[in-house]
Design a protein around this motif. Sequence first.
Motif, PDB file in Angstrom:
ATOM      1  N   GLU A 254      39.916 -59.624  25.551  1.00  0.00           N
ATOM      2  CA  GLU A 254      39.344 -60.179  26.777  1.00  0.00           C
ATOM      3  C   GLU A 254      39.753 -59.366  28.005  1.00  0.00           C
ATOM      4  OE1 GLU A 254      39.652 -64.119  29.649  1.00  0.00           O
ATOM      5  OE2 GLU A 254      40.121 -64.337  27.515  1.00  0.00           O
ATOM      6  N   MET A 255      41.017 -58.987  28.084  1.00  0.00           N
ATOM      7  CA  MET A 255      41.493 -58.264  29.258  1.00  0.00           C
ATOM      8  C   MET A 255      40.821 -56.896  29.388  1.00  0.00           C
ATOM      9  SD  MET A 255      43.483 -60.365  30.815  1.00  0.00           S
ATOM     10  CE  MET A 255      42.380 -61.666  30.218  1.00  0.00           C
ATOM     11  N   LEU A 256      40.626 -56.218  28.273  1.00  0.00           N
ATOM     12  CA  LEU A 256      39.968 -54.912  28.308  1.00  0.00           C
ATOM     13  C   LEU A 256      38.480 -55.066  28.634  1.00  0.00           C
ATOM     14  CD1 LEU A 256      41.742 -53.180  25.304  1.00  0.00           C
ATOM     15  CD2 LEU A 256      41.726 -52.368  27.679  1.00  0.00           C
ATOM     16  N   ALA A 257      37.860 -56.103  28.108  1.00  0.00           N
ATOM     17  CA  ALA A 257      36.451 -56.345  28.422  1.00  0.00           C
ATOM     18  C   ALA A 257      36.268 -56.576  29.922  1.00  0.00           C
ATOM     19  CB  ALA A 257      35.931 -57.539  27.633  1.00  0.00           C
ATOM     20  N   LYS A 258      37.191 -57.307  30.527  1.00  0.00           N
ATOM     21  CA  LYS A 258      37.112 -57.555  31.971  1.00  0.00           C
ATOM     22  C   LYS A 258      37.387 -56.289  32.776  1.00  0.00           C
ATOM     23  CE  LYS A 258      38.086 -62.500  32.063  1.00  0.00           C
ATOM     24  NZ  LYS A 258      39.012 -63.566  32.493  1.00  0.00           N
TER      25      LYS A 258
ATOM     26  N   ASN B 176      28.900 -60.974  31.915  1.00  0.00           N
ATOM     27  CA  ASN B 176      29.518 -61.075  33.243  1.00  0.00           C
ATOM     28  C   ASN B 176      30.938 -61.622  33.103  1.00  0.00           C
ATOM     29  OD1 ASN B 176      27.030 -60.275  34.544  1.00  0.00           O
ATOM     30  ND2 ASN B 176      26.291 -62.350  34.212  1.00  0.00           N
ATOM     31  N   VAL B 177      31.711 -60.976  32.260  1.00  0.00           N
ATOM     32  CA  VAL B 177      33.006 -61.517  31.837  1.00  0.00           C
ATOM     33  C   VAL B 177      33.989 -61.711  32.981  1.00  0.00           C
ATOM     34  CG1 VAL B 177      32.823 -60.639  29.477  1.00  0.00           C
ATOM     35  CG2 VAL B 177      33.777 -59.162  31.270  1.00  0.00           C
ATOM     36  N   ARG B 178      33.830 -60.952  34.041  1.00  0.00           N
ATOM     37  CA  ARG B 178      34.768 -61.070  35.163  1.00  0.00           C
ATOM     38  C   ARG B 178      34.627 -62.378  35.922  1.00  0.00           C
ATOM     39  NH1 ARG B 178      33.736 -54.806  37.145  1.00  0.00           N
ATOM     40  NH2 ARG B 178      35.140 -53.801  35.628  1.00  0.00           N
ATOM     41  N   GLU B 179      33.555 -63.112  35.661  1.00  0.00           N
ATOM     42  CA  GLU B 179      33.351 -64.393  36.326  1.00  0.00           C
ATOM     43  C   GLU B 179      34.122 -65.524  35.633  1.00  0.00           C
ATOM     44  OE1 GLU B 179      29.168 -65.088  36.516  1.00  0.00           O
ATOM     45  OE2 GLU B 179      28.757 -63.308  37.743  1.00  0.00           O
ATOM     46  N   TYR B 180      34.671 -65.256  34.457  1.00  0.00           N
ATOM     47  CA  TYR B 180      35.391 -66.286  33.703  1.00  0.00           C
ATOM     48  C   TYR B 180      36.865 -66.301  34.096  1.00  0.00           C
ATOM     49  CZ  TYR B 180      31.417 -66.801  30.494  1.00  0.00           C
ATOM     50  OH  TYR B 180      30.180 -67.036  29.947  1.00  0.00           O
ATOM     51  N   PRO B 181      37.479 -67.475  34.179  1.00  0.00           N
ATOM     52  CA  PRO B 181      38.935 -67.538  34.386  1.00  0.00           C
ATOM     53  C   PRO B 181      39.645 -66.841  33.232  1.00  0.00           C
ATOM     54  CG  PRO B 181      37.933 -69.701  34.707  1.00  0.00           C
ATOM     55  CD  PRO B 181      36.866 -68.823  34.113  1.00  0.00           C
ATOM     56  N   ASP B 182      40.789 -66.242  33.516  1.00  0.00           N
ATOM     57  CA  ASP B 182      41.539 -65.557  32.470  1.00  0.00           C
ATOM     58  C   ASP B 182      41.808 -66.491  31.295  1.00  0.00           C
ATOM     59  OD1 ASP B 182      41.548 -63.224  33.862  1.00  0.00           O
ATOM     60  OD2 ASP B 182      43.636 -63.345  34.515  1.00  0.00           O
ATOM     61  N   TYR B 183      41.616 -65.962  30.113  1.00  0.00           N
ATOM     62  CA  TYR B 183      41.892 -66.597  28.819  1.00  0.00           C
ATOM     63  C   TYR B 183      40.838 -67.611  28.386  1.00  0.00           C
ATOM     64  CZ  TYR B 183      46.349 -64.710  30.452  1.00  0.00           C
ATOM     65  OH  TYR B 183      47.309 -63.897  30.981  1.00  0.00           O
ATOM     66  N   GLU B 184      39.870 -67.904  29.234  1.00  0.00           N
ATOM     67  CA  GLU B 184      38.846 -68.878  28.833  1.00  0.00           C
ATOM     68  C   GLU B 184      38.015 -68.344  27.666  1.00  0.00           C
ATOM     69  OE1 GLU B 184      34.807 -70.764  30.732  1.00  0.00           O
ATOM     70  OE2 GLU B 184      36.618 -70.897  31.958  1.00  0.00           O
ATOM     71  N   ILE B 185      37.684 -67.072  27.697  1.00  0.00           N
ATOM     72  CA  ILE B 185      36.873 -66.485  26.625  1.00  0.00           C
ATOM     73  C   ILE B 185      37.685 -66.420  25.334  1.00  0.00           C
ATOM     74  CG2 ILE B 185      35.510 -64.499  25.908  1.00  0.00           C
ATOM     75  CD1 ILE B 185      35.234 -63.797  28.904  1.00  0.00           C
ATOM     76  N   THR B 186      38.959 -66.079  25.458  1.00  0.00           N
ATOM     77  CA  THR B 186      39.832 -66.048  24.278  1.00  0.00           C
ATOM     78  C   THR B 186      39.930 -67.425  23.649  1.00  0.00           C
ATOM     79  OG1 THR B 186      41.124 -64.203  25.173  1.00  0.00           O
ATOM     80  CG2 THR B 186      42.165 -65.550  23.472  1.00  0.00           C
ATOM     81  N   SER B 187      40.064 -68.454  24.473  1.00  0.00           N
ATOM     82  CA  SER B 187      40.128 -69.823  23.956  1.00  0.00           C
ATOM     83  C   SER B 187      38.808 -70.207  23.280  1.00  0.00           C
ATOM     84  CB  SER B 187      40.434 -70.800  25.088  1.00  0.00           C
ATOM     85  OG  SER B 187      40.605 -72.112  24.601  1.00  0.00           O
ATOM     86  N   LYS B 188      37.713 -69.774  23.843  1.00  0.00           N
ATOM     87  CA  LYS B 188      36.402 -70.038  23.248  1.00  0.00           C
ATOM     88  C   LYS B 188      36.307 -69.380  21.879  1.00  0.00           C
ATOM     89  CE  LYS B 188      31.460 -69.589  24.303  1.00  0.00           C
ATOM     90  NZ  LYS B 188      30.467 -69.061  25.294  1.00  0.00           N
TER      91      LYS B 188
END
Length: 246
Positions: free
Chosen positions: A166-170, A199-211
């Motif tokens: 997630e961090m690298l994608a952002k 538009n991954v930068r619009e997500y709060p940190d770790y939200e995508i990982t949790s998903k």
Amino acid sequence: MTLPHLSDKERLEVEKKFYSHMCDMFLEMIKTMTISDKEINKRFILTNIELLSEYEAKGKSVVLMCAHYGSWEWLINIAKKINFRSIAIYKRIGNKYFDKLIRDIRSRLDAELIETKKTVELMEYNATHGIKAFYGFASDQSPQLERARYWDTFMGYEVPVYTGAEMLAKKLDMNMVFVKVRKVKRGFYEATIMPLAENVREYPDYEITSKFLREVEKQILEQPEYYFWTHKRWKHVGKKATEQTS
């Protein structure tokens, strides 16, 4: 095994099926050295292959997240179905002979392998030079405890979570997808691409990982015998409080 909703008898049955599947998996790895494209395409079907082309048309590299479930080795066959480069992130194995075997097997399916410690450098280089790729991350692994930045619940336990994908994608503005694998029968699998985030930068940190973790849990609960239970995913359970106060 963390399946509290099952009885002891049911968990034992899952355990037996898992070890049977694990044996099949090792045989499949060896078979990969000689299997034809026609045969592997029959045994490992991507149900919505058109989605790969759609993501390429968006003009961004893609982070492809998956779990140690089903046949993640044959998942690398996606490399033969895309125009972007296909790069699989992997952790080097201590035994150099087994490490070479794994690299040979995965390279046989046209995927490039990059060690975890070299991932950031390569992805930044490709982004700078306009090189588009699908980057495959098996992100259900445990990070080193001292490097854990995020904890989440997974299969009923609070565990440290690997967040590098997630961090690298952002950082590099890439789209993210999840690949769900289903074992149809012995030696046959189906994989489905599921969008995780644009538009991954619009997500709060770790939200995508949790998903991502929630999707992995669903996959495990459907057919728990095909998850790779022996890879010590819960080895840091209960250590969060100790780490925070040390």
